[in-house]
Write a protein that holds these residues in place. Sequence first.
Motif, PDB file in Angstrom:
ATOM      1  N   UNK A 138       0.816  -1.209   0.000  1.00  0.00           N
ATOM      2  CA  UNK A 138       0.000   0.000   0.000  1.00  0.00           C
ATOM      3  C   UNK A 138       0.853   1.263   0.000  1.00  0.00           C
ATOM      4  N   UNK A 139       2.150   1.111  -0.215  1.00  0.00           N
ATOM      5  CA  UNK A 139       3.049   2.267  -0.203  1.00  0.00           C
ATOM      6  C   UNK A 139       2.560   3.327  -1.180  1.00  0.00           C
ATOM      7  N   UNK A 140       2.593   4.564  -0.725  1.00  0.00           N
ATOM      8  CA  UNK A 140       2.145   5.675  -1.558  1.00  0.00           C
ATOM      9  C   UNK A 140       0.667   5.951  -1.473  1.00  0.00           C
ATOM     10  N   UNK A 141      -0.084   5.054  -0.833  1.00  0.00           N
ATOM     11  CA  UNK A 141      -1.526   5.283  -0.711  1.00  0.00           C
ATOM     12  C   UNK A 141      -2.033   4.824   0.661  1.00  0.00           C
ATOM     13  N   UNK A 142      -1.193   4.882   1.659  1.00  0.00           N
ATOM     14  CA  UNK A 142      -1.583   4.383   2.975  1.00  0.00           C
ATOM     15  C   UNK A 142      -2.730   5.180   3.574  1.00  0.00           C
ATOM     16  N   UNK A 143      -2.674   6.491   3.457  1.00  0.00           N
ATOM     17  CA  UNK A 143      -3.765   7.315   3.980  1.00  0.00           C
ATOM     18  C   UNK A 143      -5.058   7.045   3.208  1.00  0.00           C
ATOM     19  N   UNK A 144      -4.939   6.866   1.900  1.00  0.00           N
ATOM     20  CA  UNK A 144      -6.138   6.599   1.100  1.00  0.00           C
ATOM     21  C   UNK A 144      -6.752   5.244   1.456  1.00  0.00           C
ATOM     22  N   UNK A 149     -11.144   2.302   4.400  1.00  0.00           N
ATOM     23  CA  UNK A 149     -11.594   1.402   5.464  1.00  0.00           C
ATOM     24  C   UNK A 149     -12.414   2.169   6.505  1.00  0.00           C
ATOM     25  N   UNK A 150     -11.914   3.337   6.870  1.00  0.00           N
ATOM     26  CA  UNK A 150     -12.561   4.162   7.892  1.00  0.00           C
ATOM     27  C   UNK A 150     -13.949   4.603   7.424  1.00  0.00           C
ATOM     28  N   UNK A 151     -14.033   5.000   6.165  1.00  0.00           N
ATOM     29  CA  UNK A 151     -15.291   5.449   5.560  1.00  0.00           C
ATOM     30  C   UNK A 151     -16.349   4.349   5.618  1.00  0.00           C
ATOM     31  N   UNK A 152     -15.949   3.132   5.289  1.00  0.00           N
ATOM     32  CA  UNK A 152     -16.890   2.014   5.325  1.00  0.00           C
ATOM     33  C   UNK A 152     -17.294   1.675   6.757  1.00  0.00           C
ATOM     34  N   UNK A 153     -16.331   1.665   7.665  1.00  0.00           N
ATOM     35  CA  UNK A 153     -16.628   1.312   9.050  1.00  0.00           C
ATOM     36  C   UNK A 153     -17.506   2.367   9.708  1.00  0.00           C
ATOM     37  N   UNK A 154     -17.331   3.631   9.326  1.00  0.00           N
ATOM     38  CA  UNK A 154     -18.172   4.701   9.873  1.00  0.00           C
ATOM     39  C   UNK A 154     -19.637   4.495   9.503  1.00  0.00           C
ATOM     40  N   UNK A 155     -19.903   3.796   8.414  1.00  0.00           N
ATOM     41  CA  UNK A 155     -21.286   3.533   8.025  1.00  0.00           C
ATOM     42  C   UNK A 155     -21.955   2.536   8.961  1.00  0.00           C
ATOM     43  N   UNK A 156     -21.143   1.825   9.734  1.00  0.00           N
ATOM     44  CA  UNK A 156     -21.675   0.884  10.712  1.00  0.00           C
ATOM     45  C   UNK A 156     -21.794   1.531  12.085  1.00  0.00           C
ATOM     46  N   UNK A 157     -20.675   2.042  12.626  1.00  0.00           N
ATOM     47  CA  UNK A 157     -20.682   2.547  14.001  1.00  0.00           C
ATOM     48  C   UNK A 157     -19.477   3.455  14.192  1.00  0.00           C
ATOM     49  N   UNK A 383     -24.389  16.130  -2.704  1.00  0.00           N
ATOM     50  CA  UNK A 383     -23.576  16.477  -1.531  1.00  0.00           C
ATOM     51  C   UNK A 383     -22.806  15.277  -0.998  1.00  0.00           C
ATOM     52  N   UNK A 384     -23.440  14.114  -0.990  1.00  0.00           N
ATOM     53  CA  UNK A 384     -22.744  12.922  -0.495  1.00  0.00           C
ATOM     54  C   UNK A 384     -21.573  12.578  -1.412  1.00  0.00           C
ATOM     55  N   UNK A 385     -21.807  12.639  -2.711  1.00  0.00           N
ATOM     56  CA  UNK A 385     -20.729  12.363  -3.660  1.00  0.00           C
ATOM     57  C   UNK A 385     -19.586  13.357  -3.494  1.00  0.00           C
ATOM     58  N   UNK A 386     -19.934  14.621  -3.346  1.00  0.00           N
ATOM     59  CA  UNK A 386     -18.909  15.651  -3.185  1.00  0.00           C
ATOM     60  C   UNK A 386     -18.127  15.454  -1.891  1.00  0.00           C
ATOM     61  N   UNK A 387     -18.822  15.160  -0.794  1.00  0.00           N
ATOM     62  CA  UNK A 387     -18.153  14.961   0.489  1.00  0.00           C
ATOM     63  C   UNK A 387     -17.219  13.760   0.439  1.00  0.00           C
ATOM     64  N   UNK A 388     -17.658  12.698  -0.227  1.00  0.00           N
ATOM     65  CA  UNK A 388     -16.830  11.497  -0.352  1.00  0.00           C
ATOM     66  C   UNK A 388     -15.583  11.790  -1.185  1.00  0.00           C
ATOM     67  N   UNK A 389     -15.790  12.370  -2.353  1.00  0.00           N
ATOM     68  CA  UNK A 389     -14.662  12.653  -3.243  1.00  0.00           C
ATOM     69  C   UNK A 389     -13.679  13.619  -2.594  1.00  0.00           C
ATOM     70  N   UNK A 390     -14.190  14.631  -1.916  1.00  0.00           N
ATOM     71  CA  UNK A 390     -13.328  15.639  -1.303  1.00  0.00           C
ATOM     72  C   UNK A 390     -12.531  15.052  -0.143  1.00  0.00           C
ATOM     73  N   UNK A 391     -13.158  14.233   0.689  1.00  0.00           N
ATOM     74  CA  UNK A 391     -12.459  13.641   1.838  1.00  0.00           C
ATOM     75  C   UNK A 391     -11.354  12.695   1.383  1.00  0.00           C
ATOM     76  N   UNK A 392     -11.661  11.861   0.387  1.00  0.00           N
ATOM     77  CA  UNK A 392     -10.655  10.924  -0.094  1.00  0.00           C
ATOM     78  C   UNK A 392      -9.568  11.646  -0.888  1.00  0.00           C
TER      79      UNK A 392
END
Length: 580
Positions: A138-144, A149-157, A383-392
Amino acid sequence: MSVNTPADVSEVTNQAPQRTNYAPDTSPYSVTKNLNGQAAPQYNAYLSDPLLLQCAARFPENLQKELEQTGRFVLSADAQEMARLANSEVPRLQTHDRQGNRIDQVEYHPAYHALMRRSVAHGLHSSIWENSPQQSAEAGRRHQARATRFYLTAQLECGHLCPLTMTSASLAVLMTSPALYDEWSPRILTRKYDSSNKPPVKKAGLTLGMGMTEKQGGTDVRANTTRADHAGNGVYRLNGHKWFMSAPMSDAFMVLAQANGQAAGDNKSGLSCFLVPRLLSDGSGNGFRFQRLKDKLGNRSNASSEVQFENALGQMVGEPGQGVKTIIDMVTLTRLDCAVASAGLMRAGMSEAVHHARHRSVGGVPLINQPLMQRVLADMSLDVAAATALSLRLARAFDMAANDRMEAAFARVMTPVVKYWVAKIAPALLYEAMECLGGNGYVEENPLARLYREAPVNAIWEGSGNVMALDIVRVLHRAPRLFDDVLEWIGTQLGRRGQGTVAVLRAAMQVTMTDEGAARMLTEQMALAASAACLKELGADDIGDAFIETRLGGQWRTTYGMIDARHDALGIINALYPQE
């Protein structure tokens, strides 16, 4: 072992029965038996998100498979039940044992521990710092990768993500003191969750928290009064009070305190950062006196405490008197997580709304085909699409900042912008999603109620709106050229249509230079313009064009549904939320 049934899921979900307020319906003549207006559960939060799939398209194959498993898990019945239990069976503080001895422990429901165990195993607390073979891939994209992973897990709890965010961010602070990093990091980077009440040296895995906020100061941490008196051998004794200290069962905390040096007049004084373990090496308490747990609006699975320090022993991290400077990288990382989690919350709520509209009919016509509902859902989807694209996109800048000047500028300028805008729009959007479901959205049996209560915390934590806007003002005065790089990128992505937008942003910058009160206008305009640029960069032209015309066109808008017939509302919905 199936990803849908981790070892402790069945145990956890059997702790308490699903709550119902009705008796089983066994009558063959029941009027409700054959009605079909209620939506069935969804299937995979990752595979059903085309924009996320596009953002993750270049991830290695093993990560793609992991994300697919996570997407399936977060929408599974077992996982949803764990999330419900973790928030309904809230943490409880035990200050004393039955003999009257001070213990200062917080009890969590097993569901919370199950969520923590899974998220730690997936490295949400550590992956950006690891040097394992998987992380090399994952070198070069660790934060991404972590942000996805964080984005998906936030959808749960989201509540259990708080200690994981703080642990990950705290490692950036520890790096300023190499000896402490070498001592603590091996047990933080293990991907093993250990909830036992043992001293750090005896545990398989550690989590870290932070104690910054005090009654009299709040965000103004320079007003902190907690004292740290030098006790010799690099150890300090801390005495004082913290008004908010979340995840109080963490193994150690980054604490800001006013340091007093070894002798009067030396330079080891001023607001400094300290690493303070909760338990000492012999297992005894380290002067933490928890006074109460906060009764919060949301984020209920995560305990937040008030604590009194009584001669708590700690070691200084970073330079004396440089506490704010020492923790700034930690703050930056947590702000990224606030934005990513808010985007995840919005995606989860929006998915519920679209799914419901496809399975609910009014007057014999599916809701999804009703013109007003189409316009509302399409407008929200933008707005959801924009927030997702902007955060990532911000996560990508974090990955590339060390080797690319523009990316470094983007990370510095846009972190407060993204945190401000994404976190702020989440509550309103989730309310509208709730309204799409009507009464079903308002009851606790539906996750939307929990998502809605959770949403405000990310706008408040790690700096509320004005703090973010003032950070933008600070950058504008100290390093205005950073804005030039960001505006050039925005203009490039938007093309000819973007020249007017860039001109508006430059005018807003000029106003803000002399009028601090205009900072929110600049911040929001930066967020909207950068969001549009992100959507265009991803090739989502129809989505991007609709966003530009409705957000950057100057129309006055206070509610959703303000999208006209020029845009294919149903096409937007189906593009972002494909039918199963």
